[in-house]
Design a protein around this motif. Structure first.
Motif, PDB file in Angstrom:
ATOM      1  N   LYS A 130       2.952   2.957  10.577  1.00 45.51           N
ATOM      2  CA  LYS A 130       3.123   3.999   9.560  1.00 45.51           C
ATOM      3  C   LYS A 130       2.039   5.067   9.739  1.00 45.51           C
ATOM      4  CE  LYS A 130       4.975   1.089   5.813  1.00 45.51           C
ATOM      5  NZ  LYS A 130       6.337   1.612   5.710  1.00 45.51           N
ATOM      6  N   PRO A 132      -0.053   8.502   8.652  1.00 43.18           N
ATOM      7  CA  PRO A 132      -0.540   8.937   7.327  1.00 43.18           C
ATOM      8  C   PRO A 132       0.299  10.063   6.743  1.00 43.18           C
ATOM      9  CG  PRO A 132      -1.977   9.762   9.049  1.00 43.18           C
ATOM     10  CD  PRO A 132      -0.997   8.842   9.725  1.00 43.18           C
ATOM     11  N   TYR A 160      -1.387  -7.891   9.487  1.00 47.03           N
ATOM     12  CA  TYR A 160      -2.058  -6.637   9.168  1.00 47.03           C
ATOM     13  C   TYR A 160      -3.139  -6.338  10.207  1.00 47.03           C
ATOM     14  CZ  TYR A 160       0.086  -6.570   4.485  1.00 47.03           C
ATOM     15  OH  TYR A 160       0.967  -6.509   3.420  1.00 47.03           O
ATOM     16  N   THR A 164      -4.771  -3.451   3.975  1.00 48.26           N
ATOM     17  CA  THR A 164      -3.492  -2.875   3.551  1.00 48.26           C
ATOM     18  C   THR A 164      -3.279  -3.112   2.064  1.00 48.26           C
ATOM     19  OG1 THR A 164      -2.624  -3.310   5.771  1.00 48.26           O
ATOM     20  CG2 THR A 164      -1.028  -2.813   4.053  1.00 48.26           C
ATOM     21  N   ASN A 168      -1.430   2.416   1.263  1.00 49.11           N
ATOM     22  CA  ASN A 168      -1.021   2.633   2.652  1.00 49.11           C
ATOM     23  C   ASN A 168       0.156   1.772   3.114  1.00 49.11           C
ATOM     24  OD1 ASN A 168      -2.437   0.209   2.812  1.00 49.11           O
ATOM     25  ND2 ASN A 168      -3.652   0.795   4.609  1.00 49.11           N
ATOM     26  N   GLY A 169       0.846   1.111   2.207  1.00 43.68           N
ATOM     27  CA  GLY A 169       2.117   0.493   2.583  1.00 43.68           C
ATOM     28  C   GLY A 169       2.118  -1.005   2.745  1.00 43.68           C
ATOM     29  N   SER A 225       8.517  -2.211   2.867  1.00 47.90           N
ATOM     30  CA  SER A 225       7.215  -1.585   2.578  1.00 47.90           C
ATOM     31  C   SER A 225       7.403  -0.116   2.240  1.00 47.90           C
ATOM     32  CB  SER A 225       6.258  -1.734   3.772  1.00 47.90           C
ATOM     33  OG  SER A 225       6.833  -1.187   4.948  1.00 47.90           O
ATOM     34  N   GLU A 227       5.813   3.970   1.498  1.00 49.04           N
ATOM     35  CA  GLU A 227       5.159   4.970   2.329  1.00 49.04           C
ATOM     36  C   GLU A 227       3.654   4.694   2.483  1.00 49.04           C
ATOM     37  OE1 GLU A 227       6.768   5.623  -0.461  1.00 49.04           O
ATOM     38  OE2 GLU A 227       8.417   7.050  -0.112  1.00 49.04           O
ATOM     39  N   ASN A 228       3.093   5.289   3.514  1.00 47.07           N
ATOM     40  CA  ASN A 228       1.646   5.293   3.717  1.00 47.07           C
ATOM     41  C   ASN A 228       1.102   6.616   3.195  1.00 47.07           C
ATOM     42  OD1 ASN A 228      -0.993   5.290   4.597  1.00 47.07           O
ATOM     43  ND2 ASN A 228      -0.496   5.380   6.778  1.00 47.07           N
ATOM     44  N   HIS A 229       0.421   6.587   2.046  1.00 46.69           N
ATOM     45  CA  HIS A 229      -0.144   7.793   1.451  1.00 46.69           C
ATOM     46  C   HIS A 229      -1.648   7.906   1.683  1.00 46.69           C
ATOM     47  CE1 HIS A 229       3.538   9.148  -0.408  1.00 46.69           C
ATOM     48  NE2 HIS A 229       3.738   7.937  -0.885  1.00 46.69           N
ATOM     49  N   SER A 230      -2.163   7.115   2.619  1.00 44.89           N
ATOM     50  CA  SER A 230      -3.576   7.225   2.970  1.00 44.89           C
ATOM     51  C   SER A 230      -3.752   8.301   4.040  1.00 44.89           C
ATOM     52  CB  SER A 230      -4.095   5.878   3.485  1.00 44.89           C
ATOM     53  OG  SER A 230      -3.639   5.640   4.808  1.00 44.89           O
ATOM     54  N   ARG A 234      -1.277   2.988   9.364  1.00 49.05           N
ATOM     55  CA  ARG A 234      -1.205   1.601   8.914  1.00 49.05           C
ATOM     56  C   ARG A 234      -0.288   0.820   9.862  1.00 49.05           C
ATOM     57  NH1 ARG A 234       3.116  -1.608   6.280  1.00 49.05           N
ATOM     58  NH2 ARG A 234       3.445  -1.410   8.520  1.00 49.05           N
TER      59      ARG A 234
END
Length: 286
Positions: A130, A132, A160, A164, A168-169, A225, A227-230, A234
């Motif tokens: 994923k 960012p 992982y 996580t 970040n998902g 899972s 979204e990855n919002h970091s 990920r």
């Protein structure tokens, strides 16, 4: 946080799914897996992390400029490219560290307790990545929608690579859903998934964890899972294992090709579906 076991019943929390690698009891771990269809082993893949992370990041860097087999999806608004990585071209043929981790003794002890003394590696390993700034979600789904099997099917082990969480998902699971059979899936932008109207994220349990944590899940366990919002990628890497006489009867990525594959399911055979034996012995069958 906890969720209800389908059909509606007792609430299940992450603490009921987890064991720890340093004092791992394979039989207890297998019992958790059989009851809930999922299992969390904290710290299992830590010995391999540095090398696998190095290979993943090198592969991600080259994927941007080279057609190396990486799967991309359209990027969300605000990202600096028009596409984002979904499935990275890191597998057993490209990463020795990834391949070695599939043979970890503690991992195989748990797999033997779940599957039996003879264990076959299914597929070539998988790395989901994923990116960012909104990196793609994977809708809740069952792996059986993609590769339904003749018998129990493969046990997936998702690992992982970085810490996580909900930002970040983290992987979400639905404990007990492995007892529901193979459910009807619909087409989504990331291939087959469950209808969001029937299976919203609130029905699933997020499993936050540290780099090196492993999540085992049954072929029919519902998982996915967000979204990855970091601000950083990920990645996760996945191993899959099955008994050596099991095989795919229905393989699909869309509702249309699944319908076609279902018509041919009775003709499916084990031939040409052999993976590496990671424990035990493959006995000859005519």
């Amino acid at each position: 946080m906890s969720v209800s076991v389908p059909p509606e019943g007792r609430q299940v929390g992450v603490e009921e799914l987890e064991v720890f690698a340093e004092d791992l009891d394979p039989q207890r771990a297998a019992a958790i897996y059989r009851e809930h269809g999922c299992l969390v082993v904290r710290g299992l893949m830590k010995p391999y992390l540095e090398a696998i992370r190095r290979d993943i990041e090198e592969s991600a860097a080259q994927a941007i400029s080279l057609p190396d087999g990486t799967l991309f999806l359209p990027a969300p608004p605000g990202f600096h490219r028009d596409k984002q990585i979904m499935v990275l071209a890191v597998n057993y043929q490209t990463s020795a560290a990834f391949f070695r981790s599939a043979f970890d003794d503690r991992l195989l002890d748990v797999l033997e307790a779940i599957i039996g003394p003879d264990v076959e590696l299914f597929m070539n390993g998988q790395c989901l990545y994923k990116e960012p700034v909104g990196g793609h979600p994977k809708h809740l789904h069952q792996d059986a929608s993609y590769f339904e099997h003749r018998f129990d099917g493969p046990t997936g082990v998702l690992n992982y690579v970085v810490d996580t969480d909900l930002v970040n998902g983290a992987l979400h699971v639905v404990p007990g859903s492995h007892r529901m059979g193979v459910l009807r899936h619909v087409d989504t932008f990331s291939h087959l998934g469950l209808d969001e109207a029937e299976w919203p994220w609130e029905r699933a349990l997020p499993v936050c964890g540290s780099a090196g944590d492993s999540i085992f899940f049954h072929l029919q366990c519902i998982h996915g899972s967000k979204e990855n919002h970091s601000e950083k990628p990920r990645p996760v890497f996945i191993h899959r294992y099955r008994r050596p006489d099991d095989y795919v009867t229905v393989g699909a990525t869309t509702t249309q090709n699944r319908e076609e594959a279902e018509k041919r399911a009775a003709q499916a055979k084990k031939e040409n579906q052999r993976g590496f034996m990671v424990r035990g012995f493959r006995r000859y069958t005519d």
